[in-house]
Design a protein around this motif. Structure first.
Motif: not given
Length: 311
Positions: A10-11, A151, A106, A3-4, A149, A182, A7-8
Protein backbone atom coordinates in the motif's frame (compact mmCIF):
# COMPACT_ATOMS: atom_id res chain seq x y z
CA UNK A 1 4.08 -11.92 7.16
CA UNK A 2 1.08 -11.25 4.90
CA UNK A 3 -0.04 -8.22 6.88
CA UNK A 4 3.31 -6.47 6.86
CA UNK A 5 3.60 -7.28 3.15
CA UNK A 6 0.21 -5.69 2.44
CA UNK A 7 1.17 -2.54 4.30
CA UNK A 8 4.39 -2.32 2.29
CA UNK A 9 2.46 -2.74 -0.96
CA UNK A 10 0.00 0.00 0.00
CA UNK A 11 2.90 2.35 0.77
CA UNK A 12 4.61 1.84 -2.59
CA UNK A 13 4.24 4.37 -5.41
CA UNK A 14 2.63 1.91 -7.83
CA UNK A 15 -1.12 1.26 -7.61
CA UNK A 16 -1.88 -2.08 -5.94
CA UNK A 17 -4.25 -4.05 -8.18
CA UNK A 18 -6.38 -6.69 -6.44
CA UNK A 19 -8.50 -9.12 -8.48
CA UNK A 20 -11.57 -10.50 -6.78
CA UNK A 21 -11.68 -14.24 -6.10
CA UNK A 22 -14.59 -16.17 -4.63
CA UNK A 23 -13.04 -19.42 -3.41
CA UNK A 24 -9.68 -21.18 -2.94
CA UNK A 25 -9.76 -22.48 -6.52
CA UNK A 26 -9.98 -19.04 -8.12
CA UNK A 27 -7.44 -17.81 -5.56
CA UNK A 28 -5.02 -20.51 -6.71
CA UNK A 29 -5.44 -19.37 -10.32
CA UNK A 30 -4.74 -15.75 -9.33
CA UNK A 31 -1.63 -17.01 -7.56
CA UNK A 32 -0.40 -18.69 -10.74
CA UNK A 33 -1.05 -15.51 -12.74
CA UNK A 34 1.11 -13.61 -10.27
CA UNK A 35 -0.90 -10.84 -8.58
CA UNK A 36 0.69 -9.30 -5.49
CA UNK A 37 -2.57 -9.22 -3.52
CA UNK A 38 -6.01 -10.74 -3.99
CA UNK A 39 -9.43 -9.79 -2.72
CA UNK A 40 -12.18 -12.06 -1.41
CA UNK A 41 -15.34 -10.72 -3.00
CA UNK A 42 -18.53 -10.75 -0.96
CA UNK A 43 -20.75 -10.96 -4.03
CA UNK A 44 -18.78 -13.86 -5.47
CA UNK A 45 -18.64 -15.60 -2.11
CA UNK A 46 -22.42 -15.40 -1.79
CA UNK A 47 -22.94 -16.69 -5.32
CA UNK A 48 -20.43 -19.51 -5.00
CA UNK A 49 -21.62 -20.68 -1.57
CA UNK A 50 -25.39 -20.22 -1.92
CA UNK A 51 -26.14 -19.38 -5.55
CA UNK A 52 -27.78 -16.15 -4.38
CA UNK A 53 -26.67 -12.49 -4.62
CA UNK A 54 -24.88 -10.16 -2.25
CA UNK A 55 -27.95 -9.21 -0.22
CA UNK A 56 -26.91 -9.93 3.36
CA UNK A 57 -27.70 -13.63 3.09
CA UNK A 58 -24.35 -14.94 4.33
CA UNK A 59 -23.35 -15.05 7.98
CA UNK A 60 -20.05 -13.99 9.50
CA UNK A 61 -18.79 -17.58 10.09
CA UNK A 62 -19.42 -18.46 6.44
CA UNK A 63 -17.48 -15.42 5.23
CA UNK A 64 -14.62 -15.98 7.67
CA UNK A 65 -14.31 -19.64 6.71
CA UNK A 66 -14.06 -18.75 3.05
CA UNK A 67 -11.48 -16.05 3.77
CA UNK A 68 -9.40 -18.46 5.85
CA UNK A 69 -9.41 -21.11 3.10
CA UNK A 70 -8.52 -18.54 0.44
CA UNK A 71 -5.58 -17.23 2.45
CA UNK A 72 -4.41 -20.78 3.16
CA UNK A 73 -4.30 -21.51 -0.59
CA UNK A 74 -2.62 -18.20 -1.49
CA UNK A 75 1.00 -17.14 -1.36
CA UNK A 76 0.08 -13.43 -1.27
CA UNK A 77 -1.91 -11.22 1.11
CA UNK A 78 -5.70 -11.51 1.04
CA UNK A 79 -8.06 -8.59 1.66
CA UNK A 80 -11.49 -9.87 2.68
CA UNK A 81 -14.96 -8.37 2.56
CA UNK A 82 -16.37 -8.17 6.10
CA UNK A 83 -19.67 -6.56 5.00
CA UNK A 84 -21.05 -4.29 7.75
CA UNK A 85 -19.44 -6.21 10.58
CA UNK A 86 -22.61 -8.33 11.01
CA UNK A 87 -24.28 -6.13 13.58
CA UNK A 88 -23.47 -3.26 15.90
CA UNK A 89 -20.12 -2.28 17.45
CA UNK A 90 -20.09 -5.25 19.81
CA UNK A 91 -20.60 -7.61 16.87
CA UNK A 92 -17.74 -5.86 15.09
CA UNK A 93 -15.44 -6.77 17.98
CA UNK A 94 -16.00 -10.46 17.37
CA UNK A 95 -15.98 -10.08 13.59
CA UNK A 96 -12.53 -8.51 13.56
CA UNK A 97 -11.19 -11.05 16.05
CA UNK A 98 -12.39 -13.87 13.81
CA UNK A 99 -10.85 -12.40 10.67
CA UNK A 100 -7.56 -11.84 12.51
CA UNK A 101 -7.60 -15.52 13.57
CA UNK A 102 -8.37 -16.51 9.97
CA UNK A 103 -4.97 -15.18 8.95
CA UNK A 104 -6.04 -12.74 6.24
CA UNK A 105 -4.04 -9.55 5.77
CA UNK A 106 -6.93 -7.13 6.03
CA UNK A 107 -10.66 -6.50 5.75
CA UNK A 108 -13.08 -3.76 4.81
CA UNK A 109 -16.13 -2.88 6.89
CA UNK A 110 -18.95 -0.72 5.55
CA UNK A 111 -21.56 1.56 7.08
CA UNK A 112 -24.69 0.00 5.59
CA UNK A 113 -27.70 -1.05 7.62
CA UNK A 114 -28.57 -4.72 8.05
CA UNK A 115 -29.26 -6.57 5.86
CA UNK A 116 -26.68 -5.04 3.57
CA UNK A 117 -26.50 -5.42 -0.20
CA UNK A 118 -24.12 -5.01 -3.09
CA UNK A 119 -22.72 -1.47 -3.14
CA UNK A 120 -23.79 -0.99 -6.74
CA UNK A 121 -27.46 -1.85 -6.46
CA UNK A 122 -30.36 0.40 -5.52
CA UNK A 123 -31.96 0.36 -2.10
CA UNK A 124 -28.93 0.77 0.14
CA UNK A 125 -29.21 2.58 3.46
CA UNK A 126 -26.48 3.68 5.83
CA UNK A 127 -26.46 3.86 9.61
CA UNK A 128 -25.99 7.20 11.41
CA UNK A 129 -22.47 8.57 11.16
CA UNK A 130 -21.83 8.50 14.92
CA UNK A 131 -22.81 4.83 15.08
CA UNK A 132 -20.56 4.01 12.16
CA UNK A 133 -17.63 5.85 13.74
CA UNK A 134 -18.12 3.76 16.87
CA UNK A 135 -17.97 0.56 14.82
CA UNK A 136 -14.71 1.61 13.18
CA UNK A 137 -13.28 2.57 16.58
CA UNK A 138 -14.21 -0.89 17.85
CA UNK A 139 -12.55 -2.52 14.83
CA UNK A 140 -9.40 -0.41 15.27
CA UNK A 141 -9.15 -1.29 18.95
CA UNK A 142 -9.34 -5.01 18.17
CA UNK A 143 -6.68 -4.57 15.48
CA UNK A 144 -4.40 -2.82 17.97
CA UNK A 145 -4.99 -5.47 20.63
CA UNK A 146 -4.63 -8.54 18.42
CA UNK A 147 -2.26 -7.51 15.62
CA UNK A 148 -1.35 -3.93 14.78
CA UNK A 149 -0.22 -4.95 11.30
CA UNK A 150 -3.75 -6.10 10.36
CA UNK A 151 -5.09 -3.66 7.73
CA UNK A 152 -8.45 -2.05 8.46
CA UNK A 153 -10.27 -0.53 5.48
CA UNK A 154 -13.33 1.62 6.22
CA UNK A 155 -15.95 1.75 3.49
CA UNK A 156 -18.80 4.21 3.22
CA UNK A 157 -21.81 3.65 0.98
CA UNK A 158 -23.24 7.10 1.64
CA UNK A 159 -22.68 8.33 -1.93
CA UNK A 160 -25.35 6.06 -3.40
CA UNK A 161 -27.53 5.33 -0.39
CA UNK A 162 -31.03 6.66 0.19
CA UNK A 163 -30.68 10.38 0.90
CA UNK A 164 -26.88 10.28 0.63
CA UNK A 165 -24.44 12.34 -1.40
CA UNK A 166 -20.71 12.72 -2.02
CA UNK A 167 -20.31 15.40 0.66
CA UNK A 168 -21.62 12.99 3.26
CA UNK A 169 -19.44 10.18 1.93
CA UNK A 170 -16.25 12.26 2.07
CA UNK A 171 -17.08 13.49 5.57
CA UNK A 172 -17.69 9.94 6.73
CA UNK A 173 -14.49 8.62 5.13
CA UNK A 174 -12.38 11.21 6.95
CA UNK A 175 -14.19 10.53 10.21
CA UNK A 176 -13.55 6.78 9.87
CA UNK A 177 -9.85 7.43 9.29
CA UNK A 178 -9.80 9.65 12.38
CA UNK A 179 -11.41 6.74 14.26
CA UNK A 180 -8.51 4.47 13.34
CA UNK A 181 -9.01 3.06 9.83
CA UNK A 182 -5.85 2.50 7.79
CA UNK A 183 -7.46 2.96 4.37
CA UNK A 184 -10.55 4.86 3.18
CA UNK A 185 -12.99 3.35 0.67
CA UNK A 186 -15.70 5.58 -0.76
CA UNK A 187 -18.07 3.30 -2.64
CA UNK A 188 -19.92 4.40 -5.75
CA UNK A 189 -18.40 7.58 -7.28
CA UNK A 190 -20.14 8.00 -10.61
CA UNK A 191 -17.48 9.72 -12.74
CA UNK A 192 -13.87 10.83 -12.82
CA UNK A 193 -14.68 14.23 -11.34
CA UNK A 194 -16.06 12.57 -8.22
CA UNK A 195 -13.11 10.20 -8.06
CA UNK A 196 -10.73 13.16 -8.28
CA UNK A 197 -12.58 14.97 -5.52
CA UNK A 198 -12.25 11.97 -3.23
CA UNK A 199 -8.54 11.91 -4.00
CA UNK A 200 -8.20 15.56 -3.01
CA UNK A 201 -10.44 15.66 0.04
CA UNK A 202 -9.92 12.35 1.84
CA UNK A 203 -6.69 12.40 3.82
CA UNK A 204 -5.69 8.73 3.87
CA UNK A 205 -4.57 5.89 1.63
CA UNK A 206 -7.44 5.36 -0.80
CA UNK A 207 -9.14 2.35 -2.36
CA UNK A 208 -11.17 2.42 -5.58
CA UNK A 209 -13.69 -0.28 -6.44
CA UNK A 210 -13.67 -0.70 -10.22
CA UNK A 211 -16.96 -2.26 -11.33
CA UNK A 212 -17.51 -0.63 -14.73
CA UNK A 213 -20.71 -1.71 -16.46
CA UNK A 214 -21.98 -3.66 -13.46
CA UNK A 215 -22.46 -0.56 -11.32
CA UNK A 216 -22.01 3.16 -10.99
CA UNK A 217 -18.21 3.49 -10.82
CA UNK A 218 -16.48 3.67 -14.23
CA UNK A 219 -13.46 1.85 -15.57
CA UNK A 220 -10.35 3.92 -14.82
CA UNK A 221 -6.83 3.00 -15.94
CA UNK A 222 -4.37 2.24 -13.11
CA UNK A 223 -2.01 5.08 -14.05
CA UNK A 224 -4.88 7.54 -13.91
CA UNK A 225 -6.01 6.29 -10.51
CA UNK A 226 -2.48 6.82 -9.24
CA UNK A 227 -2.56 10.39 -10.57
CA UNK A 228 -5.86 10.94 -8.75
CA UNK A 229 -4.34 9.88 -5.44
CA UNK A 230 -5.44 6.25 -5.08
CA UNK A 231 -3.32 3.46 -3.64
CA UNK A 232 -5.40 0.31 -4.23
CA UNK A 233 -7.95 -0.82 -6.78
CA UNK A 234 -10.32 -3.78 -6.52
CA UNK A 235 -11.67 -5.70 -9.51
CA UNK A 236 -14.27 -7.32 -7.27
CA UNK A 237 -16.05 -9.88 -9.44
CA UNK A 238 -13.37 -10.51 -12.06
CA UNK A 239 -12.98 -14.22 -11.31
CA UNK A 240 -16.69 -14.70 -10.69
CA UNK A 241 -17.71 -13.24 -14.05
CA UNK A 242 -14.89 -15.11 -15.81
CA UNK A 243 -16.01 -18.36 -14.20
CA UNK A 244 -19.67 -17.90 -15.13
CA UNK A 245 -18.83 -16.88 -18.70
CA UNK A 246 -16.35 -19.72 -19.27
CA UNK A 247 -18.53 -22.41 -17.71
CA UNK A 248 -21.57 -21.25 -19.68
CA UNK A 249 -19.64 -21.26 -22.94
CA UNK A 250 -18.07 -24.66 -22.42
CA UNK A 251 -21.17 -26.40 -21.08
CA UNK A 252 -23.26 -24.98 -23.91
CA UNK A 253 -20.76 -26.51 -26.32
CA UNK A 254 -20.86 -29.81 -24.46
CA UNK A 255 -24.66 -29.89 -24.67
CA UNK A 256 -24.73 -29.14 -28.39
CA UNK A 257 -21.57 -30.86 -29.62
CA UNK A 258 -21.04 -33.73 -27.21
CA UNK A 259 -17.67 -35.45 -26.98
CA UNK A 260 -15.88 -33.08 -29.36
CA UNK A 261 -16.58 -30.22 -26.98
CA UNK A 262 -15.28 -32.24 -24.02
CA UNK A 263 -12.05 -32.88 -25.91
CA UNK A 264 -11.81 -29.15 -26.61
CA UNK A 265 -12.19 -28.40 -22.89
CA UNK A 266 -9.35 -30.78 -22.07
CA UNK A 267 -7.12 -29.27 -24.76
CA UNK A 268 -7.87 -25.70 -23.73
CA UNK A 269 -6.98 -26.50 -20.13
CA UNK A 270 -3.75 -28.23 -21.13
CA UNK A 271 -2.70 -25.14 -23.09
CA UNK A 272 -2.96 -22.83 -20.08
CA UNK A 273 0.08 -22.16 -17.87
CA UNK A 274 -1.75 -24.18 -15.20
CA UNK A 275 -1.24 -27.19 -17.47
CA UNK A 276 -1.68 -30.28 -15.31
CA UNK A 277 -4.70 -30.48 -13.00
CA UNK A 278 -3.09 -32.83 -10.48
CA UNK A 279 0.06 -30.76 -10.16
CA UNK A 280 -1.94 -27.54 -9.93
CA UNK A 281 -4.17 -28.95 -7.19
CA UNK A 282 -1.18 -30.03 -5.09
CA UNK A 283 -1.03 -33.82 -5.50
CA UNK A 284 2.82 -33.86 -5.59
CA UNK A 285 2.80 -32.20 -2.18
CA UNK A 286 0.45 -34.88 -0.83
CA UNK A 287 2.76 -37.59 -2.16
CA UNK A 288 5.72 -35.89 -0.48
CA UNK A 289 3.81 -35.85 2.83
CA UNK A 290 3.24 -39.58 2.45
CA UNK A 291 6.93 -40.21 1.81
CA UNK A 292 7.93 -38.14 4.79
CA UNK A 293 5.44 -39.27 7.41
CA UNK A 294 3.95 -42.65 6.45
CA UNK A 295 5.45 -46.18 6.37
CA UNK A 296 7.57 -46.85 3.30
CA UNK A 297 5.26 -49.62 2.08
CA UNK A 298 2.65 -46.89 1.42
CA UNK A 299 4.68 -46.04 -1.70
CA UNK A 300 4.05 -49.46 -3.21
CA UNK A 301 0.57 -48.35 -4.30
CA UNK A 302 2.15 -46.07 -6.90
CA UNK A 303 3.79 -48.99 -8.68
CA UNK A 304 0.82 -51.31 -8.62
CA UNK A 305 -2.17 -49.21 -9.64
CA UNK A 306 -3.53 -47.46 -12.70
CA UNK A 307 -4.08 -43.75 -13.29
CA UNK A 308 -2.23 -40.50 -13.84
CA UNK A 309 1.18 -40.18 -12.24
CA UNK A 310 0.68 -37.69 -9.40
CA UNK A 311 4.23 -37.85 -8.01
Amino acid sequence: MYRERLRDLIDQDELLQCPGVHDPLTAAVADVVGFDTIYMTGYGTSLSKTGYPDAGLLTMPEMVENAKNIQERSSVPVIADADNGYGNATNVVRTVREYVKAGVAGIHIEDQTFPKRCGHTKGRKVIPKAEAVGKIRAAADVRDERDESFVLIARTDARGAVGGDLDDAIGRANAYVDAGADVAFVEGPVDEDEIARIGREVDAPLLYNCVGELGTSPYVEPDRLTELGFDLVLYPVASTLATIAAVHERLSGLKSEGMDALVDIDRAFAETPVGDLHEFSGFPEVVEWERRYMPSDEQEKYGDSLGDDVE
